[in-house]
Motif scaffolding. Structure first.
Motif, mmCIF file in Angstrom:
data_model
loop_
_atom_site.group_PDB
_atom_site.id
_atom_site.type_symbol
_atom_site.label_atom_id
_atom_site.label_comp_id
_atom_site.label_asym_id
_atom_site.label_seq_id
_atom_site.Cartn_x
_atom_site.Cartn_y
_atom_site.Cartn_z
ATOM 1 N N GLN A 16 0.791 -1.174 0.080
ATOM 2 C CA GLN A 16 0.131 0.156 0.088
ATOM 3 C C GLN A 16 0.803 1.184 0.070
ATOM 4 O OE1 GLN A 16 -2.254 0.934 3.367
ATOM 5 N NE2 GLN A 16 -3.752 2.282 2.422
ATOM 6 N N LEU A 17 1.901 1.208 0.717
ATOM 7 C CA LEU A 17 2.829 2.413 0.689
ATOM 8 C C LEU A 17 3.441 2.735 -0.544
ATOM 9 C CD1 LEU A 17 4.329 1.636 4.303
ATOM 10 C CD2 LEU A 17 3.029 3.619 3.777
ATOM 11 N N GLN A 18 3.801 1.632 -1.164
ATOM 12 C CA GLN A 18 4.401 1.873 -2.504
ATOM 13 C C GLN A 18 3.398 2.423 -3.378
ATOM 14 O OE1 GLN A 18 7.375 -1.458 -3.614
ATOM 15 N NE2 GLN A 18 6.805 -2.103 -1.790
ATOM 16 N N GLN A 19 2.150 1.976 -3.560
ATOM 17 C CA GLN A 19 1.235 2.387 -4.349
ATOM 18 C C GLN A 19 0.768 4.028 -3.919
ATOM 19 O OE1 GLN A 19 -0.357 1.058 -7.005
ATOM 20 N NE2 GLN A 19 -1.570 2.864 -7.333
ATOM 21 N N LEU A 20 0.799 4.164 -2.765
ATOM 22 C CA LEU A 20 0.469 5.664 -2.449
ATOM 23 C C LEU A 20 1.734 6.587 -2.902
ATOM 24 C CD1 LEU A 20 -0.768 5.207 1.347
ATOM 25 C CD2 LEU A 20 -2.026 6.003 -0.715
ATOM 26 N N LEU A 21 3.057 6.148 -2.837
ATOM 27 C CA LEU A 21 4.138 7.015 -3.198
ATOM 28 C C LEU A 21 3.969 6.891 -4.655
ATOM 29 C CD1 LEU A 21 6.965 5.353 -0.986
ATOM 30 C CD2 LEU A 21 6.040 7.734 -0.902
ATOM 31 N N ALA A 22 3.968 6.002 -5.222
ATOM 32 C CA ALA A 22 3.658 6.065 -6.848
ATOM 33 C C ALA A 22 2.611 6.972 -7.234
ATOM 34 C CB ALA A 22 3.139 4.756 -7.596
ATOM 35 N N GLU A 23 1.556 7.218 -6.486
ATOM 36 C CA GLU A 23 0.554 8.075 -6.898
ATOM 37 C C GLU A 23 0.798 9.709 -6.647
ATOM 38 O OE1 GLU A 23 -2.773 6.487 -4.696
ATOM 39 O OE2 GLU A 23 -3.434 4.891 -6.144
ATOM 40 N N ALA A 24 1.517 9.786 -5.346
ATOM 41 C CA ALA A 24 1.971 11.066 -4.992
ATOM 42 C C ALA A 24 3.061 11.670 -5.689
ATOM 43 C CB ALA A 24 2.327 11.161 -3.462
ATOM 44 N N LEU A 25 4.070 10.780 -6.199
ATOM 45 C CA LEU A 25 5.422 11.471 -6.682
ATOM 46 C C LEU A 25 5.538 11.223 -8.195
ATOM 47 C CD1 LEU A 25 7.734 9.903 -3.747
ATOM 48 C CD2 LEU A 25 6.828 12.226 -4.173
ATOM 49 N N THR A 26 4.558 11.494 -8.923
ATOM 50 C CA THR A 26 4.493 11.578 -10.357
ATOM 51 C C THR A 26 5.380 12.088 -11.037
ATOM 52 O OG1 THR A 26 2.693 13.076 -10.288
ATOM 53 C CG2 THR A 26 2.126 10.947 -10.343
ATOM 54 N N ASP A 27 6.018 13.476 -10.532
ATOM 55 C CA ASP A 27 6.863 14.119 -10.871
ATOM 56 C C ASP A 27 8.448 14.209 -10.205
ATOM 57 O OD1 ASP A 27 5.064 15.133 -12.885
ATOM 58 O OD2 ASP A 27 4.141 16.620 -11.442
ATOM 59 N N THR A 28 8.436 13.214 -9.621
ATOM 60 C CA THR A 28 9.621 13.181 -8.548
ATOM 61 C C THR A 28 10.271 11.940 -8.987
ATOM 62 O OG1 THR A 28 8.631 14.675 -6.950
ATOM 63 C CG2 THR A 28 10.521 13.433 -6.389
ATOM 64 N N PRO A 29 11.665 11.755 -9.231
ATOM 65 C CA PRO A 29 12.356 10.365 -9.325
ATOM 66 C C PRO A 29 12.434 10.121 -7.997
ATOM 67 C CG PRO A 29 13.500 12.328 -10.872
ATOM 68 C CD PRO A 29 12.553 13.100 -10.008
ATOM 69 N N TYR A 30 12.484 8.924 -7.879
ATOM 70 C CA TYR A 30 12.633 8.356 -6.395
ATOM 71 C C TYR A 30 13.143 6.988 -6.580
ATOM 72 C CZ TYR A 30 7.967 6.388 -6.770
ATOM 73 O OH TYR A 30 6.695 5.429 -7.107
ATOM 74 N N HIS A 31 13.558 6.190 -5.421
ATOM 75 C CA HIS A 31 13.782 4.862 -5.399
ATOM 76 C C HIS A 31 13.538 4.427 -4.028
ATOM 77 C CE1 HIS A 31 15.932 1.330 -6.021
ATOM 78 N NE2 HIS A 31 16.476 1.058 -5.086
ATOM 79 N N ILE A 32 12.826 3.419 -3.940
ATOM 80 C CA ILE A 32 12.192 2.612 -2.719
ATOM 81 C C ILE A 32 13.031 1.729 -2.049
ATOM 82 C CG2 ILE A 32 10.234 1.546 -1.711
ATOM 83 C CD1 ILE A 32 8.334 3.048 -3.445
ATOM 84 N N HIS A 33 13.256 1.598 -0.805
ATOM 85 C CA HIS A 33 13.978 0.458 -0.127
ATOM 86 C C HIS A 33 13.050 0.044 0.742
ATOM 87 C CE1 HIS A 33 17.956 1.995 -1.876
ATOM 88 N NE2 HIS A 33 17.435 2.954 -1.526
ATOM 89 N N ALA A 34 12.482 -1.151 0.576
ATOM 90 C CA ALA A 34 11.558 -1.883 1.422
ATOM 91 C C ALA A 34 12.045 -2.772 2.246
ATOM 92 C CB ALA A 34 10.399 -2.263 0.748
ATOM 93 N N PHE A 35 11.609 -2.896 3.625
ATOM 94 C CA PHE A 35 12.145 -3.736 4.795
ATOM 95 C C PHE A 35 10.903 -4.078 5.344
ATOM 96 C CE2 PHE A 35 15.297 -0.386 3.815
ATOM 97 C CZ PHE A 35 16.173 -1.230 3.472
ATOM 98 N N SER A 36 11.117 -5.369 5.775
ATOM 99 C CA SER A 36 10.059 -6.032 6.421
ATOM 100 C C SER A 36 10.404 -6.275 8.002
ATOM 101 C CB SER A 36 9.750 -7.657 5.815
ATOM 102 O OG SER A 36 10.530 -8.264 5.701
ATOM 103 N N SER A 37 11.418 -5.765 8.343
ATOM 104 C CA SER A 37 12.031 -6.186 9.699
ATOM 105 C C SER A 37 13.132 -5.075 10.120
ATOM 106 C CB SER A 37 13.044 -7.339 10.008
ATOM 107 O OG SER A 37 14.073 -7.194 9.386
ATOM 108 N N PRO A 38 13.140 -4.620 11.147
ATOM 109 C CA PRO A 38 13.961 -3.632 11.779
ATOM 110 C C PRO A 38 15.529 -3.951 11.374
ATOM 111 C CG PRO A 38 13.049 -4.481 13.586
ATOM 112 C CD PRO A 38 12.355 -5.139 12.420
#
Length: 235
Positions: A16-38
């Motif tokens: 969900q977070l990745q989808q929300l970011l894709a919808e919000a950052l349409t004009d900003t280059p970005y890279h996601i680092h996703a982690f399932s544990s601290p």
């Protein structure tokens, strides 16, 4: 390029977070680092990951997200932290460490966008992290985030940046000590910003614009390990 770290032990929330970011950052280059544990996020941070924005769940398996933020992004920090949680009891304790927003689950798109906009505003107001490059009689500030890779061409050093190329009379060795950990020297003539690496092959790195950068045989093992530690941490 904007670097964003996500840490949540629920796979559905990460999606969900990745989808929300894709919808919000349409004009900003970005890279996601996703982690399932601290532990996975801490491992990546220990190998050079310095996110511009970190979105952290508070109730995580093995460690409280507030404690994690205090450990990895102590004040003062350039990382803008957004806390998310499904538990109202954390409303007060989030103020134990620096953050820009606190969101309750289930996440709502409008609230998430407001949190992201605030994090971006604070991030953009920070002084840019730059490298000072001497070109002739001109001393130029070059943000680390804009440098894709450095290339040694005889007596010249070329900075391949998002905005174009910058050339100076210098050696790669002159600038290597000034670069942050996300840069890896993969060849005697090339040093690459791992933020822009899309793929690793046996003898070359492929950047996000399909640019191939050679890896020398002597540096293959070290380059591969740096890439895996930075882009594909365990967990």
């Amino acid at each position: 390029m904007l670097n964003i770290a996500l840490c949540d032990d629920e796979a559905a929330v990460l999606r969900q977070l990745q989808q929300l970011l894709a919808e919000a950052l349409t004009d900003t280059p970005y890279h996601i680092h996703a982690f399932s544990s601290p532990a996975a996020l801490a491992h990546a941070a220990g190998h050079g990951l310095a996110p511009d924005i970190a979105i952290l769940d508070i109730r995580l398996e093995g460690q409280n997200g507030i404690q994690l933020a205090r450990q990895l992004f102590p004040d003062p920090t350039r990382t803008q932290v957004i806390f998310i949680t499904g538990y109202l009891e954390f409303c007060s304790s989030v103020y134990e460490t620096a953050h820009v927003y606190f969101l309750l689950k289930p996440l709502e798109a409008d609230a998430f966008r407001r949190a992201l906009e605030k994090a971006l505003a604070v991030h953009r107001a920070l002084p840019a992290q730059c490298l000072m490059v001497q070109t002739g009689t001109r001393l130029q500030r070059v943000p680390f985030a804009s440098i894709r890779y450095l290339e040694s061409q005889g007596r010249k050093l070329v900075f391949h940046c998002q905005e174009g190329e910058l050339t100076c009379y210098a050696s790669l060795a002159d600038y290597l000590p000034r670069l942050p950990p996300r840069f890896v020297q993969c060849h005697k003539s090339f040093c690459v910003n791992l933020d822009y690496v899309a793929a690793l092959e046996t003898s070359r790195l492929i950047l996000d614009r399909d640019e191939p950068i050679p890896i020398s045989q002597a540096r293959r093992a070290a380059t591969r390990q740096r890439f895996l530690d930075y882009a594909l941490p365990p967990g």
